[in-house]
Design a protein around this motif. Structure first.
Motif: not given
Lengths: 361, 361
Positions: B209-222, B228-230, B242-243
């Protein structure tokens, strides 16, 4: 006067009345946990700056069950060492590098890290508070473990509302204390990798470690010292061990896998590369296939806990290859060069050692 | 009698003298943390069996700075929900599946898990102790978070000498509470993946979970709802959010990525697959390329927190695809089928719901 050390004694190990040394059998020190007296704790709350922090008695901390570290693994650690010299100084090895790596890790995990200045000051305070636990010269070092953890309570996935920066320390001896002092590695050719592109393999995230315990314990149970992981993308190139970087040597070329986000940018790795260049070796950072490693003359691994350690054998599938070790090996030379600097046996011309004031009493 | 709920009231929400309900504005419940009264704690020490455990007041726990969870991320969590029915029962959804998944995770991370029997009993005790926090029928659920953490102190990488099994609970409303109630996903086409073969993507490890926070927050900010991860191996196939797990629908075929160690074996995923089969859909578990998803008629995601949620759009590089949502969408039908069972609106013919005795007071 050098302290008088009695390995079998359970009484205080010095005759000084100031209890210069803690009651430790320094001769039998291993890489394991010996609780010391004090630890450092500072906190950051969202929207504020990091608190200055304090030295507090070593002990359990109180934390929410909903903390980001418990639920989502939001945590980083560092590892560095303090060394006592013959002339009674206590020095740190490149703490600025650890401070910087924690900041890089915090950026990757969306955490807030202390400044490099605060990090180094806190490390020094922790060592000073525990100075009687710094082993006598040549008997080991004080291993310092800074942690940055998401201590704030939350439910959904996010940056934590509070971070705790904590440092504890423990006197340690050798990491891989085996009779031969040499490493026997198993290449993990099965589909178990340590890291992947876009993961956290390139930062010192706690999330890199629990996933490799299984493979590590399996290798240990088969008599190996450690596991050598292959890259997840191709399964052909060597990456690192569970907690150390790897190098191969052939002729006058020393090669180590490149820092591309899947392996840890080790501080010992970086330092040893520089020392190898100093004595005329060419150091290359590039992909190394298993096949190339099997053809090498020498293999060794590096890490703060490990220092520099010769690899005696590597086992890949049914193949077991033996490498050069001993007095003639480059790893032995590099180990001596590095530890001579760390322990103050030779002058530090690199500016790597950081003095801790107030130790000379 | 059904409780009388006043959304704007700050007084107790029932007229009962037994304080049947906690003082919560049930109408505005979100997926966030509301501390409740009690939690469950049990401990395991190496060489012993798990302690029976106790309900204790909810609050911070005391843990060593050298614990395996702080340093090496040795932790698992689960998530499940308790629902209050119109006829005043409180029931759990498939807690046996969570108990089993925690055991599988513990095996993967070399931890010791409680037995399924202990797990389920402890969940029931936690809900009973916090029963006034279970929302009124239709207003939400009590989200239950069992944790298994390496709480024992250690220095080198190993199984921890002590594990703590802890359960806390919090009343929750919808996970993705957005005005439209629909999801807009960003496909993470950059080199950021969630998991790799041989990693821990297939168990509910905190390390995912902590490793995907960055990508998650970036997507939220957009402006996106989630990422959706590949897959890390090819970068071509969709894996999960993420979850939550993901499904695509085309004609009478519902497809979801297979459980091969890189995606979480979701309990909602499994349940929804069964419900789709029940109403005549063919359910396939196989690799799904991004291209195939972009051609689908409908996309939805599932999870304990998310339940079943329609995906309105998926953005992949410069391409944005809109999918069927609303009353006619299969996701809406599956959401209703599932929540009707969970909330006791229709009879549970599956044997999924587990009654908690002692709630009907």
């Amino acid at each position: 006067m050098a302290p008088s050390v009695h390995s079998s004694s359970s009484t205080l190990l010095t005759s000084d009345t100031d209890e210069r040394y803690a009651n430790v059998n320094w001769e039998e020190l291993e890489f394991s946990l010996t609780p010391t007296d004090y630890m450092f704790v500072a906190k950051y709350k969202q929207g504020e700056t990091f608190s200055e922090g304090n030295i507090v008695p070593y002990g359990d901390i109180s934390i929410s069950p909903c903390s980001a570290i418990f639920n989502y693994g939001q945590g980083l650690f560092e590892g560095l060492k303090a060394y006592r010299t013959e002339d009674k100084r206590i020095r740190l090895f490149r703490p600025d590098e650890n401070a910087l790596r924690m900041q890089n890790g915090a950026e990757r995990l969306c955490m807030t890290a202390p400044s490099a200045e605060q990090f180094i000051k806190a490390v020094k305070q922790t060592v000073l508070a525990n100075k009687k636990w710094v082993p006598p010269p040549g008997k080991g070092s004080l291993y310092i473990r800074p942690l940055l953890i998401g201590s704030g309570a939350m439910l959904g996935l996010a940056s934590a509302p509070e971070y705790t920066f904590l440092i504890y320390a423990t006197p340690v001896g050798e990491y891989h204390k085996v009779s031969s002092g040499l490493m026997n590695l198993k290449v993990n050719h099965h589909n178990y990798h340590r890291s992947h592109y876009g993961g956290t393999g390139g930062v010192k995230s706690c999330t890199n470690y629990s996933p490799v315990v299984k493979t590590f314990l399996e290798a240990k149970s088969l008599g190996f010292s450690d596991v050598l992981f292959l890259d997840a993308a191709t399964g052909r190139n060597i990456e690192e061990l569970t907690t150390s970087n790897i190098f191969i040597v052939k002729g006058d070329i020393v090669t180590t896998p490149p820092i591309l986000g899947t392996i840890l940018p080790g501080i010992t790795r970086k330092s040893v590369s520089e020392l190898a260049r100093d004595i005329g070796y060419k150091v290359e950072e590039r992909d190394i296939s298993v096949d190339e490693m099997l053809e090498a003359e020498e293999v060794f691994c590096t890490g703060t806990a490990t220092v520099v350690k010769a690899v005696e054998t590597v086992t890949y599938k049914d193949k077991k290859v033996k490498y050069k070790t001993g007095e003639e090996a480059l790893s032995t030379k590099l180990y001596t060069m590095l530890t001579d600097i760390q322990m103050g046996i030779v002058e530090d011309k690199k500016g790597w050692m950081v003095e801790i004031d107030g130790c000379d009493d």
